[in-house]
Design a protein around this motif. Structure first.
Motif, mmCIF file in Angstrom:
data_model
loop_
_atom_site.group_PDB
_atom_site.id
_atom_site.type_symbol
_atom_site.label_atom_id
_atom_site.label_comp_id
_atom_site.label_asym_id
_atom_site.label_seq_id
_atom_site.Cartn_x
_atom_site.Cartn_y
_atom_site.Cartn_z
ATOM 1 N N GLU A 223 0.841 -1.204 0.000
ATOM 2 C CA GLU A 223 0.000 0.000 0.000
ATOM 3 C C GLU A 223 0.873 1.251 0.000
ATOM 4 O O GLU A 223 2.057 1.216 0.348
ATOM 5 N N GLU A 224 0.269 2.365 -0.387
ATOM 6 C CA GLU A 224 0.961 3.658 -0.330
ATOM 7 C C GLU A 224 0.586 4.334 0.988
ATOM 8 O O GLU A 224 -0.506 4.889 1.124
ATOM 9 N N VAL A 225 1.493 4.236 1.946
ATOM 10 C CA VAL A 225 1.231 4.737 3.296
ATOM 11 C C VAL A 225 2.026 6.013 3.540
ATOM 12 O O VAL A 225 3.251 6.037 3.369
ATOM 13 N N GLU A 226 1.334 7.054 3.960
ATOM 14 C CA GLU A 226 1.978 8.328 4.297
ATOM 15 C C GLU A 226 1.962 8.489 5.806
ATOM 16 O O GLU A 226 0.904 8.490 6.434
ATOM 17 N N MET A 227 3.138 8.625 6.418
ATOM 18 C CA MET A 227 3.248 8.791 7.862
ATOM 19 C C MET A 227 3.439 10.256 8.226
ATOM 20 O O MET A 227 4.075 11.019 7.498
#
Length: 299
Positions: A223-227
């Motif tokens: 997945e494309e996860v932005e923290m």
């Protein structure tokens, strides 16, 4: 550097789902070791603390949120309060006549409700009530969001009480973004269900031993996860001598003086941090004379 006592927010850019993870140790120990709580009470307070952190982060406001359990079972009362600055405090009351306490959530809490109170700095106070009729606190919170907010929500709560002097708790929450929840596209729910299934594979050992980045990569590497930058969590009590003095203004002066004559001083103990505030006759004269700030500041 420890990643405990931190709240981490993240976003799935391709799924319209947000996530949060919190892990507690030092802030939690101030709560669970403030009294000689049985391990069952420690576990309950630990789960509540992690859950309160997660809810505080979701509800975008400046102010306080409280999770309060009221029950007719062995645990009579438990509460965790938190602020938007992620400061925590909490306390519990139970039937201390019992020699042993049940282990399960349902047996500890019978005929119980969870009261969620939101007190913003500006605006009206809000209170929601949900029956604690599910096997776990996490499932009850999921039901709350389903009923009151109509937002698909997944909650996982974990505790590690294997070291008596170092309690740990953790929570992980996924939630469909409000705008996405209003849409009728079934794909949003499918994406959420997929992410929830992945989250369900997380073990307690991984949660309490791995860096946050590694946990998220293991779970959601496709997945494309932005923290976002983490937020520190700490224990803090809002009690003060001035607040205690304000409470004494509502008691008749003669009654206060009678207590001082009999006991030497008025003693007020904070149920959260156990700080004791003492007031003598000079203090009472100042309080009822409208000069609270003139009273001596010794506790």
């Amino acid at each position: 550097m420890s990643q405990f006592d931190q709240l981490h927010r993240f976003l799935f850019n391709n799924a319209s789902v947000r996530g949060e993870m919190v892990r507690l140790d030092d802030s939690l120990n101030h709560i669970v070791h403030s009294y000689e709580y049985p391990v069952q009470i420690q576990r309950l307070l630990s789960e509540m603390a992690a859950a309160t952190c997660l809810l505080t982060a979701i509800l975008k406001f400046k102010g306080e949120i409280g999770l309060q359990i009221q029950s007719e079972g062995p645990v009579k009362y438990a509460v965790i309060n938190a602020t938007d600055k992620q400061t925590l405090r909490g306390v519990a009351r139970w039937d201390e006549n019992l020699t042993t306490l049940p282990e399960t959530f349902s047996e500890l809490l019978t005929k119980a409700v969870l009261v969620i109170t939101i007190t913003p700095e500006e605006g009206e106070r809000y209170q929601g009530v949900v029956a604690l009729d599910k096997p776990t606190l996490a499932e009850c919170i999921e039901a709350y969001f389903d009923q009151s907010e109509q937002l698909a929500t997944s909650v996982r709560l974990m505790t590690d009480l294997s070291q008596p002097d170092n309690a740990k708790a953790a929570g992980l929450l996924l939630q469909v973004l409000p705008k996405a929840a209003e849409a009728t596209d079934r794909s949003q729910q499918n994406e959420f269900d997929h992410l929830t299934t992945l989250t369900g594979t997380l073990t307690e050992e991984e949660m309490f031993s791995l860096p946050v980045e590694d946990i998220l990569h293991r779970l959601y590497h496709q997945e494309e996860v932005e923290m976002f930058p983490p937020q520190a969590v700490s224990f803090a009590c809002t009690c003060s001598r001035d607040r205690s003095a304000e409470a004494l203004k509502n008691v008749e002066k003669a009654e206060l003086m009678a207590i001082i004559e009999e006991e030497g001083a008025i003693k007020m103990n904070c149920q959260y941090c156990h700080t004791e505030y003492r007031f003598d006759s000079i203090d009472v004269e100042a309080i009822h004379g409208g000069h609270v700030g003139d009273a001596p500041t010794n506790q």
